[in-house]
Design a protein around this motif. Structure first.
Motif, PDB file in Angstrom:
ATOM      1  N   LEU A   1       0.866  -1.178   0.025  1.00 44.25           N
ATOM      2  CA  LEU A   1       0.097   0.079  -0.124  1.00 44.25           C
ATOM      3  C   LEU A   1       0.906   1.188   0.086  1.00 44.25           C
ATOM      4  O   LEU A   1       1.997   1.316   0.671  1.00 44.25           O
ATOM      5  CB  LEU A   1      -1.003   0.051   1.538  1.00 44.25           C
ATOM      6  CG  LEU A   1      -1.908  -1.188   1.366  1.00 44.25           C
ATOM      7  CD1 LEU A   1      -2.522  -0.925   2.618  1.00 44.25           C
ATOM      8  CD2 LEU A   1      -2.707  -1.247   0.271  1.00 44.25           C
TER       9      LEU A   1
ATOM     10  N   ARG B   1      -0.937   7.405   1.646  1.00 43.29           N
ATOM     11  CA  ARG B   1      -2.670   7.487   1.442  1.00 43.29           C
ATOM     12  C   ARG B   1      -3.387   7.237   2.564  1.00 43.29           C
ATOM     13  O   ARG B   1      -4.461   7.083   2.889  1.00 43.29           O
ATOM     14  CB  ARG B   1      -2.764   6.740   0.262  1.00 43.29           C
ATOM     15  CG  ARG B   1      -2.755   7.395  -0.858  1.00 43.29           C
ATOM     16  CD  ARG B   1      -2.993   6.510  -2.164  1.00 43.29           C
ATOM     17  NE  ARG B   1      -4.583   6.421  -2.079  1.00 43.29           N
ATOM     18  CZ  ARG B   1      -5.394   5.534  -2.715  1.00 43.29           C
ATOM     19  NH1 ARG B   1      -4.752   4.524  -3.340  1.00 43.29           N
ATOM     20  NH2 ARG B   1      -6.588   5.567  -2.672  1.00 43.29           N
ATOM     21  N   TYR B   2      -2.553   6.417   3.617  1.00 43.14           N
ATOM     22  CA  TYR B   2      -3.331   5.370   4.603  1.00 43.14           C
ATOM     23  C   TYR B   2      -2.564   6.101   5.917  1.00 43.14           C
ATOM     24  O   TYR B   2      -1.960   6.388   6.248  1.00 43.14           O
ATOM     25  CB  TYR B   2      -2.924   4.033   4.523  1.00 43.14           C
ATOM     26  CG  TYR B   2      -3.405   3.468   3.269  1.00 43.14           C
ATOM     27  CD1 TYR B   2      -4.961   2.728   3.184  1.00 43.14           C
ATOM     28  CD2 TYR B   2      -2.702   3.211   2.115  1.00 43.14           C
ATOM     29  CE1 TYR B   2      -5.406   2.122   2.088  1.00 43.14           C
ATOM     30  CE2 TYR B   2      -3.284   2.641   0.863  1.00 43.14           C
ATOM     31  CZ  TYR B   2      -4.768   2.252   0.829  1.00 43.14           C
ATOM     32  OH  TYR B   2      -4.962   1.664  -0.183  1.00 43.14           O
ATOM     33  N   ARG B   3      -3.860   5.672   7.090  1.00 43.34           N
ATOM     34  CA  ARG B   3      -3.462   6.297   8.367  1.00 43.34           C
ATOM     35  C   ARG B   3      -3.877   4.921   9.272  1.00 43.34           C
ATOM     36  O   ARG B   3      -4.695   4.003   9.004  1.00 43.34           O
ATOM     37  CB  ARG B   3      -4.636   7.358   8.822  1.00 43.34           C
ATOM     38  CG  ARG B   3      -4.265   8.342   8.280  1.00 43.34           C
ATOM     39  CD  ARG B   3      -2.725   9.313   8.559  1.00 43.34           C
ATOM     40  NE  ARG B   3      -2.462  10.473   7.969  1.00 43.34           N
ATOM     41  CZ  ARG B   3      -1.776  10.509   6.822  1.00 43.34           C
ATOM     42  NH1 ARG B   3      -1.486   9.422   6.173  1.00 43.34           N
ATOM     43  NH2 ARG B   3      -1.691  11.875   6.460  1.00 43.34           N
TER      44      ARG B   3
ATOM     45  N   ARG C   1       2.070   4.144   1.522  1.00 45.62           N
ATOM     46  CA  ARG C   1       1.849   4.508   2.844  1.00 45.62           C
ATOM     47  C   ARG C   1       1.345   5.766   3.244  1.00 45.62           C
ATOM     48  O   ARG C   1       0.312   6.317   4.167  1.00 45.62           O
ATOM     49  CB  ARG C   1       3.139   4.525   3.682  1.00 45.62           C
ATOM     50  CG  ARG C   1       3.029   4.522   5.177  1.00 45.62           C
ATOM     51  CD  ARG C   1       4.565   4.134   5.782  1.00 45.62           C
ATOM     52  NE  ARG C   1       5.532   5.185   5.540  1.00 45.62           N
ATOM     53  CZ  ARG C   1       6.808   4.773   5.918  1.00 45.62           C
ATOM     54  NH1 ARG C   1       7.134   3.750   6.594  1.00 45.62           N
ATOM     55  NH2 ARG C   1       7.693   5.687   5.546  1.00 45.62           N
TER      56      ARG C   1
ATOM     57  N   SER D   1      -5.541   3.484  12.321  1.00 43.01           N
ATOM     58  CA  SER D   1      -6.892   3.820  13.392  1.00 43.01           C
ATOM     59  C   SER D   1      -6.345   3.250  14.786  1.00 43.01           C
ATOM     60  O   SER D   1      -6.063   2.638  15.262  1.00 43.01           O
ATOM     61  CB  SER D   1      -7.975   2.873  12.921  1.00 43.01           C
ATOM     62  OG  SER D   1      -9.082   3.093  13.744  1.00 43.01           O
TER      63      SER D   1
END
Length: 337
Positions: free
Chosen positions: A121, A125-127, A123, A129
């Motif tokens: 992925l 663009r993502y977080r 990185r 949670s």
């Protein structure tokens, strides 16, 4: 969370084998707004049990008043601050759901059936949670009521349930670095260090009216001020301070540190403090140790005025070490600066 006045009720969901232990902790420290609920075999089933306290009689002797907003948080994230709680609650009021997020610190990859890399992925663009998360109570309760057994047994993300079953798109709130999870044994050491550091942020300097003592007290106050949030109080006896702590009925979750500082202004080479005084300190320390109060003795030798500041700095360093370490084995001992 009990320290936050605007939180009306705290539901602690506990595995069946730990319920009695949790009850004893609540009783020992005098928690007033806490209710214990038996957990389920998975995360989602445990959370659902906690929510049922507000809606189903079988999970409580009496129904608690249904809140407008409910916060869901992990006990393994013990350093959550009021500010992030407030932010997710306000966002949940507006959007129906909200949760804390943090940047990913590692790249997430997927493996193929043969154990080789399938894809990774991006990185940026993502977080990750995190907790806490907050929801309008009706939204999250309705989502859990509609969950399938697969959701309850294998799911982990509450925000996804609100989106899947209630079409509620959660607001994502940037969290702080202190939301990390205590997961592994090594994390316990890091958590202990943070707790000790937080507990070491305030000290009370008590002196009497003698000029030399007051001067050293002032210098000690100034030396400590650069390291901690320092409070200087007027003349008080140590025993009165202990009595005040007892009468306040404040549960001492962590040991309180009292350091009896003695100033030696005599010209003699030997210490001015006698064995009788040392014995008294040891006896007093043994008595109050049972009340979670740690008492240490510190002797400051005021022989050379030119070396006074150096001596005071040494005393301040000893005081900081005693406050941070809170070693019960050293109580009643007389240290020399």
């Amino acid at each position: 969370m009990e320290r936050i006045s605007w939180i009306s009720d705290i539901i602690v969901v506990v595995s069946p084998e730990n319920i009695e232990t949790m009850k004893s902790i609540i009783e020992k420290y005098g928690h007033k707004r806490v209710m214990i609920v038996k957990g389920g075999i998975t995360r989602h089933r445990s959370i659902f049990n906690g929510l049922k306290v507000f809606a189903e009689n079988e999970f409580s002797n009496h129904l608690l008043q249904k809140p407008e907003v409910v916060i869901i948080h992990d006990a393994v994230r013990p350093f959550v601050e009021e500010d992030i709680l407030s932010k997710v609650v306000m966002a949940a009021k507006e959007h129906g759901a909200a949760g804390a997020i943090r940047p990913l610190v590692s790249t997430v990859i997927a493996s193929a059936a043969d154990g080789c890399l399938d894809h990774s992925l991006e990185r940026a663009r993502y977080r990750a949670s995190e907790m806490p998360q907050a929801f309008l109570f009706d939204t999250i309760y309705e989502a859990y009521q509609q969950c399938t057994d697969y959701d309850l047994d294998y799911g982990t993300e509450c925000l996804h349930l609100a989106l899947k079953y209630c079409n509620t798109n959660a607001k994502l709130v940037e969290g702080t670095a202190d939301l990390w999870k205590v997961t592994y044994k090594r994390d316990l050491y890091a958590a202990e260090s943070i707790i000790k550091d937080n507990l070491s942020q305030q000290v009370c300097v008590i002196t009497n009216v003698k000029e030399a003592v007051a001067q050293v007290g002032f210098l000690l106050h100034e030396s400590l001020k650069s390291q901690i949030k320092d409070k200087k109080y007027a003349i008080q006896e140590t025993q009165q301070l202990v009595d005040m702590l007892e009468k306040s009925n404040i549960p001492l979750l962590y040991p309180v540190v009292l350091i009896l500082v003695h100033l030696d202004i005599s010209e003699n080479i030997s210490f001015s403090i006698g064995m009788e005084e040392i014995t008294r300190i040891k006896k007093f320390a043994r008595e109050v140790k049972k009340k979670n109060i740690l008492v240490y003795g510190l002797l400051i030798q005021y022989k050379d005025h030119l070396l006074l500041q150096e001596t005071v700095n040494s005393a301040a360093a000893l005081i900081m070490a005693l406050i941070k370490d809170r070693n019960p084995e050293l109580t009643g001992q007389l240290l020399v600066a």
